[in-house]
Design a protein around this motif. Structure first.
Motif, PDB file in Angstrom:
ATOM      1  N   LYS A  65       0.820  -1.346  -0.001  1.00 42.47           N
ATOM      2  CA  LYS A  65      -0.043  -0.064  -0.019  1.00 42.47           C
ATOM      3  C   LYS A  65       0.674   1.108  -0.069  1.00 42.47           C
ATOM      4  CE  LYS A  65      -4.267  -1.141   2.424  1.00 42.47           C
ATOM      5  NZ  LYS A  65      -4.165  -1.343   3.691  1.00 42.47           N
ATOM      6  N   ARG A  66       1.900   1.227   0.613  1.00 40.50           N
ATOM      7  CA  ARG A  66       2.870   2.302   0.694  1.00 40.50           C
ATOM      8  C   ARG A  66       3.445   2.704  -0.758  1.00 40.50           C
ATOM      9  NH1 ARG A  66       8.646   1.862   1.190  1.00 40.50           N
ATOM     10  NH2 ARG A  66       9.131  -0.290   1.280  1.00 40.50           N
ATOM     11  N   ARG A  67       3.576   1.763  -1.550  1.00 41.30           N
ATOM     12  CA  ARG A  67       4.253   1.864  -2.949  1.00 41.30           C
ATOM     13  C   ARG A  67       3.560   2.961  -3.709  1.00 41.30           C
ATOM     14  NH1 ARG A  67       8.854  -1.202  -2.973  1.00 41.30           N
ATOM     15  NH2 ARG A  67       8.825  -2.302  -0.850  1.00 41.30           N
ATOM     16  N   ASP A  68       4.262   3.573  -4.640  1.00 40.95           N
ATOM     17  CA  ASP A  68       3.724   4.676  -5.303  1.00 40.95           C
ATOM     18  C   ASP A  68       2.656   4.255  -6.386  1.00 40.95           C
ATOM     19  OD1 ASP A  68       5.971   3.436  -6.797  1.00 40.95           O
ATOM     20  OD2 ASP A  68       6.677   5.166  -7.187  1.00 40.95           O
ATOM     21  N   PHE A  69       2.700   3.177  -7.268  1.00 43.19           N
ATOM     22  CA  PHE A  69       1.789   2.786  -8.404  1.00 43.19           C
ATOM     23  C   PHE A  69       1.473   1.026  -8.149  1.00 43.19           C
ATOM     24  CE2 PHE A  69       4.581   6.454  -9.813  1.00 43.19           C
ATOM     25  CZ  PHE A  69       3.651   7.267  -9.487  1.00 43.19           C
ATOM     26  N   THR A  70       0.378   0.869  -8.678  1.00 42.98           N
ATOM     27  CA  THR A  70      -0.193  -0.458  -8.604  1.00 42.98           C
ATOM     28  C   THR A  70       1.106  -1.291  -9.542  1.00 42.98           C
ATOM     29  OG1 THR A  70      -1.297  -0.152 -10.553  1.00 42.98           O
ATOM     30  CG2 THR A  70      -2.500   0.041  -8.703  1.00 42.98           C
ATOM     31  N   ILE A  71       1.586  -0.812 -10.450  1.00 46.02           N
ATOM     32  CA  ILE A  71       2.752  -1.697 -11.067  1.00 46.02           C
ATOM     33  C   ILE A  71       3.803  -1.724 -10.584  1.00 46.02           C
ATOM     34  CG2 ILE A  71       1.538  -1.087 -13.341  1.00 46.02           C
ATOM     35  CD1 ILE A  71       3.967   0.838 -13.994  1.00 46.02           C
ATOM     36  N   ASN A  72       4.141  -1.012  -9.262  1.00 46.41           N
ATOM     37  CA  ASN A  72       5.203  -0.965  -8.754  1.00 46.41           C
ATOM     38  C   ASN A  72       5.180  -1.870  -7.207  1.00 46.41           C
ATOM     39  OD1 ASN A  72       6.837   0.238 -10.639  1.00 46.41           O
ATOM     40  ND2 ASN A  72       6.920   2.284  -9.407  1.00 46.41           N
ATOM     41  N   ALA A  73       3.783  -2.247  -7.008  1.00 45.28           N
ATOM     42  CA  ALA A  73       3.330  -2.760  -5.690  1.00 45.28           C
ATOM     43  C   ALA A  73       3.266  -4.375  -6.063  1.00 45.28           C
ATOM     44  CB  ALA A  73       2.134  -2.137  -5.262  1.00 45.28           C
ATOM     45  N   LEU A  74       3.493  -4.778  -7.084  1.00 45.13           N
ATOM     46  CA  LEU A  74       3.488  -6.329  -7.358  1.00 45.13           C
ATOM     47  C   LEU A  74       4.779  -6.927  -6.664  1.00 45.13           C
ATOM     48  CD1 LEU A  74       3.283  -6.073 -10.918  1.00 45.13           C
ATOM     49  CD2 LEU A  74       1.492  -6.968  -9.757  1.00 45.13           C
ATOM     50  N   ALA A  75       4.149  -8.152  -6.021  1.00 43.12           N
ATOM     51  CA  ALA A  75       5.112  -9.003  -5.182  1.00 43.12           C
ATOM     52  C   ALA A  75       5.171 -10.539  -5.516  1.00 43.12           C
ATOM     53  CB  ALA A  75       5.028  -8.842  -3.830  1.00 43.12           C
ATOM     54  N   ILE A  76       6.235 -11.016  -5.694  1.00 40.69           N
ATOM     55  CA  ILE A  76       6.466 -12.399  -5.911  1.00 40.69           C
ATOM     56  C   ILE A  76       7.124 -13.314  -4.607  1.00 40.69           C
ATOM     57  CG2 ILE A  76       7.650 -14.407  -7.381  1.00 40.69           C
ATOM     58  CD1 ILE A  76       7.605 -12.375  -9.669  1.00 40.69           C
ATOM     59  N   SER A  77       6.442 -14.174  -4.195  1.00 44.61           N
ATOM     60  CA  SER A  77       6.754 -14.813  -3.008  1.00 44.61           C
ATOM     61  C   SER A  77       7.865 -15.994  -3.185  1.00 44.61           C
ATOM     62  CB  SER A  77       5.509 -15.764  -2.589  1.00 44.61           C
ATOM     63  OG  SER A  77       5.957 -16.827  -1.828  1.00 44.61           O
ATOM     64  N   LEU A  78       8.767 -15.837  -2.175  1.00 40.39           N
ATOM     65  CA  LEU A  78       9.895 -16.602  -2.065  1.00 40.39           C
ATOM     66  C   LEU A  78       9.563 -17.755  -0.930  1.00 40.39           C
ATOM     67  CD1 LEU A  78      12.787 -14.083  -2.270  1.00 40.39           C
ATOM     68  CD2 LEU A  78      11.761 -15.615  -4.227  1.00 40.39           C
ATOM     69  N   ASN A  79       8.360 -17.846  -0.451  1.00 44.58           N
ATOM     70  CA  ASN A  79       8.142 -18.751   0.508  1.00 44.58           C
ATOM     71  C   ASN A  79       7.702 -20.205   0.162  1.00 44.58           C
ATOM     72  OD1 ASN A  79       8.411 -16.396   2.390  1.00 44.58           O
ATOM     73  ND2 ASN A  79       6.504 -15.824   1.463  1.00 44.58           N
ATOM     74  N   GLU A  80       8.321 -21.190   0.726  1.00 44.32           N
ATOM     75  CA  GLU A  80       8.153 -22.562   0.470  1.00 44.32           C
ATOM     76  C   GLU A  80       6.626 -22.770  -0.152  1.00 44.32           C
ATOM     77  OE1 GLU A  80       9.446 -25.487   3.191  1.00 44.32           O
ATOM     78  OE2 GLU A  80      10.945 -25.970   2.063  1.00 44.32           O
ATOM     79  N   ASN A 134       3.994 -21.208  -1.191  1.00 43.54           N
ATOM     80  CA  ASN A 134       3.779 -20.518  -2.551  1.00 43.54           C
ATOM     81  C   ASN A 134       4.640 -19.844  -3.254  1.00 43.54           C
ATOM     82  OD1 ASN A 134       4.199 -18.612  -0.704  1.00 43.54           O
ATOM     83  ND2 ASN A 134       2.265 -17.460  -0.924  1.00 43.54           N
ATOM     84  N   TYR A 135       5.876 -20.512  -3.210  1.00 44.57           N
ATOM     85  CA  TYR A 135       6.769 -20.021  -4.127  1.00 44.57           C
ATOM     86  C   TYR A 135       6.652 -19.604  -5.500  1.00 44.57           C
ATOM     87  CZ  TYR A 135      11.790 -19.412  -5.692  1.00 44.57           C
ATOM     88  OH  TYR A 135      13.097 -19.162  -6.028  1.00 44.57           O
ATOM     89  N   GLY A 136       6.942 -18.543  -5.703  1.00 43.39           N
ATOM     90  CA  GLY A 136       6.653 -17.804  -7.311  1.00 43.39           C
ATOM     91  C   GLY A 136       5.260 -17.186  -7.444  1.00 43.39           C
ATOM     92  N   GLU A 137       4.615 -17.345  -6.263  1.00 43.89           N
ATOM     93  CA  GLU A 137       3.205 -16.892  -6.613  1.00 43.89           C
ATOM     94  C   GLU A 137       3.164 -15.402  -6.592  1.00 43.89           C
ATOM     95  OE1 GLU A 137      -0.865 -16.692  -3.812  1.00 43.89           O
ATOM     96  OE2 GLU A 137      -0.082 -18.757  -3.866  1.00 43.89           O
ATOM     97  N   LEU A 138       2.451 -14.741  -7.672  1.00 41.73           N
ATOM     98  CA  LEU A 138       2.346 -13.379  -7.852  1.00 41.73           C
ATOM     99  C   LEU A 138       1.207 -12.648  -6.746  1.00 41.73           C
ATOM    100  CD1 LEU A 138       3.418 -10.852  -9.589  1.00 41.73           C
ATOM    101  CD2 LEU A 138       1.052 -11.406 -10.618  1.00 41.73           C
TER     102      LEU A 138
END
Ligand code: ATP
Length: 381
Positions: A105-120, A122-126
């Motif tokens: 939420k604190r990020r500037d734009f929706t396209i800059n707020a995407l995250a990819i999981s590195l957790n076992e 759900n690894y790779g989930e967007l």
């Protein structure tokens, strides 16, 4: 290694921000990767760093809760997930620990707020709570929160919106753009260095006029470079008009862009007519004149560089020199001025001769074919 380290610390960890955006856009310009972890970013960085033998020294910024190091030319940045709130007069947030979603939420734009999981599990989930993917597809710059909140909290984001729109060929969502127009004057609370960082990125895009026009339409240009805005408009006296020097300038910057990656030559193109607003007058005999605008312009360049905290060493001298000499080769193209002495005057360009000619080539607008032909003859282009 990062996944493993995060697991050992029991901290959920994600890749976030520009790397994910550029990866999804298949843009390979990224030289830094941001990791966000629910817990201590510094501890995670220390753990990862201890497992890599050929990394650069770890830099820790306790005050910001961040740490980074370089590995194989890539800058790896670690931060703990956080929630931010802002005071009216500052772009420095009040920071608390938070969840991944708080951090997005604190990020500037929706396209800059995407995250990819590195957790076992759900690894790779967007993880995309604000439909950043949809905005990437629709090519839209949109804020995760109400635009007024986003821009007023940190007015630098107004520059960033325009910079991303210009770099990526995206459109700024209507509400967002209106909010930028409303908040434009707040750009004054941002340091000149940060504003110029974004401005220079706009100047280095393929077609700088796109971003420069957006800055003008948004009302930001008048706070950053009022001297340029003053070039806008056409006046008419006794049926005689002059060209609109604002739009002419944008055309020159676009014309020079494919021919130089030298940011200072692009600046020279942007400022080459800057002295025309204060020198403009109408003379009954000769019509509109901007006599000595090059001298006035090169003096203005000095003031402008100081105000904008641009480097005062060689870049300033270079831009001043090009602005000062910018009309000379064009004067040579005039049929009445064939004097070899004038040609000799160009020798004071010295080692910058080629750059000066590059600018003049861009300055001869496509509309004036006769001038262009003679210019090409004179300079064997
Ligand atoms: P580029 O590398 O092209 O500048 P970037 O998106 O990586 O793009 P950075 O300035 O490196 O830009 O920022 C990294 C991430 O941090 C951004 O993607 C965004 O999520 C966040 N960010 C950066 N600056 C701001 C800001 N002023 N307000 C909110 N979030 C920001």
């Amino acid at each position: 290694i990062i996944s493993q380290s995060a697991k050992e610390l029991g901290q959920e960890t994600y890749v976030v921000g520009g790397f994910v955006r550029d990866f999804l856009l298949k843009r390979d310009s990224k030289k830094d990767i941001d990791f966000v972890t629910v817990g201590s970013g510094i501890e995670l960085a220390e753990k990862v760093h201890s497992k890599i033998t050929d990394a650069s020294k770890l830099s820790v910024f306790k005050r910001f809760g961040t740490a980074n190091f370089k590995w194989e030319g890539i800058d790896l940045e670690f931060v703990g997930a956080r929630r931010e709130s802002y005071a009216e007069d500052s772009r420095k947030p009040f920071v608390e620990d938070g969840s991944l979603e708080d951090d997005q939420k604190r990020r500037d734009f929706t396209i800059n707020a995407l995250a990819i999981s590195l957790n076992e599990e759900n690894y790779g989930e967007l993880i995309d709570p604000f439909d950043g993917i949809g905005d990437l597809e629709r090519k839209i710059i949109r804020t995760p929160l109400e635009p007024d909140v986003t821009y007023s909290d940190d007015p630098l984001r107004m520059m960033r919106a325009i910079r991303f729109a210009a770099q990526l060929g995206f459109e700024i969502e209507e509400n967002s753009f209106q909010s930028i127009q409303k908040n434009a004057s707040r750009i004054d609370i941002v340091s000149k260095e940060r504003v110029m960082d974004e401005f220079q990125k706009i100047m280095m895009t393929e077609k700088p006029s796109t971003g420069l026009k957006l800055l003008d339409d948004a009302g930001l240009m008048q706070f950053i470079l009022p001297e340029l805005v003053a070039l806008r408009g056409v006046e008419e006296v006794e049926g005689q008009t002059h060209k609109d020097n604002f739009y002419h300038t944008l055309e020159v910057v676009d014309n020079i862009a494919p021919n130089t990656e030298n940011i200072w030559l692009r600046w020279a193109a942007l400022l080459h007519d800057i002295g025309k607003a204060p020198t403009k007058r109408y003379d009954k005999k000769i019509g509109w004149t901007f006599h000595s605008h090059e001298f006035v312009g090169s003096k203005m360049v000095f003031k402008l560089f100081k105000r904008l905290k641009l480097p005062l060493g060689h870049p300033l001298k270079f831009v001043q020199k090009i602005v000062l000499l910018s009309s000379r080769p064009i004067a040579l193209v005039d049929e009445n001025v064939t004097d070899a002495a004038l040609r000799r005057l160009l020798f004071d360009a010295g080692e910058d001769f080629d750059d000066l000619i590059t600018l003049c080539k861009a300055d001869i607008t496509t509309k004036n074919e006769r001038k262009q032909r003679r210019f090409k003859q004179n300079f064997s282009l």
